[in-house]
Motif scaffolding. Structure first.
Motif, mmCIF file in Angstrom:
data_model
loop_
_atom_site.group_PDB
_atom_site.id
_atom_site.type_symbol
_atom_site.label_atom_id
_atom_site.label_comp_id
_atom_site.label_asym_id
_atom_site.label_seq_id
_atom_site.Cartn_x
_atom_site.Cartn_y
_atom_site.Cartn_z
ATOM 1 N N ALA A 153 0.850 -1.191 0.000
ATOM 2 C CA ALA A 153 0.000 0.000 0.000
ATOM 3 C C ALA A 153 0.887 1.243 0.000
ATOM 4 O O ALA A 153 2.094 1.167 0.253
ATOM 5 N N TRP A 154 0.275 2.395 -0.239
ATOM 6 C CA TRP A 154 1.059 3.635 -0.320
ATOM 7 C C TRP A 154 1.777 3.923 0.989
ATOM 8 O O TRP A 154 2.903 4.431 1.006
ATOM 9 N N TYR A 155 1.137 3.552 2.121
ATOM 10 C CA TYR A 155 1.780 3.829 3.402
ATOM 11 C C TYR A 155 2.959 2.891 3.654
ATOM 12 O O TYR A 155 3.919 3.260 4.342
ATOM 13 N N ASP A 156 2.915 1.658 3.088
ATOM 14 C CA ASP A 156 4.074 0.779 3.189
ATOM 15 C C ASP A 156 5.251 1.360 2.411
ATOM 16 O O ASP A 156 6.400 1.329 2.874
ATOM 17 N N LYS A 157 4.957 1.887 1.217
ATOM 18 C CA LYS A 157 6.021 2.492 0.395
ATOM 19 C C LYS A 157 6.581 3.741 1.069
ATOM 20 O O LYS A 157 7.798 3.982 1.046
ATOM 21 N N ALA A 158 5.685 4.537 1.677
ATOM 22 C CA ALA A 158 6.144 5.734 2.386
ATOM 23 C C ALA A 158 7.038 5.350 3.562
ATOM 24 O O ALA A 158 8.067 5.996 3.829
ATOM 25 N N ALA A 159 6.659 4.274 4.261
ATOM 26 C CA ALA A 159 7.475 3.802 5.382
ATOM 27 C C ALA A 159 8.836 3.319 4.891
ATOM 28 O O ALA A 159 9.865 3.540 5.545
ATOM 29 N N GLY A 160 8.854 2.659 3.718
ATOM 30 C CA GLY A 160 10.116 2.204 3.147
ATOM 31 C C GLY A 160 11.040 3.357 2.800
ATOM 32 O O GLY A 160 12.243 3.313 3.089
ATOM 33 N N LEU A 161 10.493 4.415 2.210
ATOM 34 C CA LEU A 161 11.303 5.590 1.866
ATOM 35 C C LEU A 161 11.820 6.277 3.131
ATOM 36 O O LEU A 161 12.967 6.738 3.181
ATOM 37 N N ALA A 162 10.961 6.338 4.140
ATOM 38 C CA ALA A 162 11.374 6.965 5.405
ATOM 39 C C ALA A 162 12.503 6.171 6.065
ATOM 40 O O ALA A 162 13.460 6.745 6.592
ATOM 41 N N ALA A 163 12.391 4.832 6.016
ATOM 42 C CA ALA A 163 13.435 3.990 6.607
ATOM 43 C C ALA A 163 14.765 4.174 5.876
ATOM 44 O O ALA A 163 15.832 4.238 6.493
ATOM 45 N N LEU A 164 14.701 4.278 4.539
ATOM 46 C CA LEU A 164 15.927 4.506 3.759
ATOM 47 C C LEU A 164 16.546 5.860 4.114
ATOM 48 O O LEU A 164 17.772 5.987 4.190
#
Length: 284
Positions: free
Chosen positions: A82-93
């Motif tokens: 989901a979009w929030y999973d992708k946002a979390a991935g970018l934030a983690a990076l």
């Protein structure tokens, strides 16, 4: 395949007895025998091959009854984040950059310190690390158990194991044609690894959102000279008094070793207390 099924049922006492290739070689072709095994109609039981679902096969042989000999071995559907999973991935990076950039690390740690300053004022530093390890351990364990799709992972593991058994059976009977087809199926299974990676990495993304800032704050606290004068380090068996920045286990500093030990112990205790399974390797 109806005739082949009828032959198998007839020679196996209506699907209740194991079969060998020699039992049906005069009535079935090599290709038909191999197909029955590939599609899961016949499965190995160690002494021969038995009909996986005799009742279903007998129903398929009834007049005007549609025959379906395939098994549920579709590949794992690629997991869409989901979009929030992708946002979390970018934030983690982005947080990862704090390991190399002093500016990013200091910014993240200064915000963390606003929340953790009352804790560091109330407890000694070694106890603060214990508390952080418990919080991150609880957060990590709960997220991993809730976000991990255990059923899909077990389905993948089951498919890999079944494919391995079918390849071994094909090798034993010298069925080169079946081995070639199983090799193609193995390539399909390998393509499922992308879906598996997404399934397993999704909880890790959310876990890193908390654990990376905590680790950066600890590094900032110790290496940045933000500890109190009385916060020397730990008294360790055999090693004696060791400073937080001194190597304790190889090149690893004392504060890193202490944090990882506390994290491992807290996660084990949390899993035992709440009966949370850490992996998806349970058998069906």
């Amino acid at each position: 395949m109806r005739d082949a099924l009828a032959t198998v049922v007839e020679h196996s006492d209506k699907g209740n007895e194991p079969l060998q290739w020699n039992d049906v070689s005069e009535s079935l072709s090599n290709e038909e025998w191999g197909r029955l095994i590939r599609e899961g109609v016949l499965v190995s039981d160690g002494t021969g091959f038995t009909v996986a679902n005799p009742e279903r096969v007998r129903e398929a042989l009834q007049p005007d009854e549609p025959m379906d000999t395939t098994t549920d071995t579709d590949g794992i559907e690629a997991e869409s984040w989901a979009w929030y999973d992708k946002a979390a991935g970018l934030a983690a990076l982005s947080l990862f950059a704090g390991y190399w950039s002093t500016g990013i690390r200091d910014t993240i740690a200064s915000y963390d310190d606003l929340l953790l300053a009352p804790v560091t004022d109330a407890f000694p530093f070694f106890a603060v690390i214990i508390l952080l390890a418990i919080v991150t351990g609880l957060y990590s364990t709960v997220l991993q158990s809730r976000l991990r799709d255990t059923e899909k992972i077990q389905a993948y593991q089951k498919r890999v194991n079944e494919l391995k058994e079918r390849k071994e059976a094909a090798k034993e009977r010298g069925d080169d044609e079946a081995l070639a087809e199983l090799q193609e199926e193995q390539m399909e299974v390998a393509s499922d690894q992308l879906g598996m990676f997404k399934l397993q990495f999704r909880p890790m993304v959310w876990i890193m959102l908390l654990t990376i800032p905590v680790f950066l704050w600890l590094r900032w606290k110790v290496r940045g000279g933000h500890l109190g004068a009385s916060e020397f380090g730990l008294i360790v068996p055999l090693a004696g008094a060791v400073g937080w920045q001194e190597p304790l286990f190889g090149p690893m500093k004392t504060w890193i070793v202490w944090y990882f030990l506390c994290s491992m112990v807290s996660r084990q205790l949390i899993q035992k207390t709440f009966d949370i399974q850490p992996t998806a390797s349970q058998s069906d």
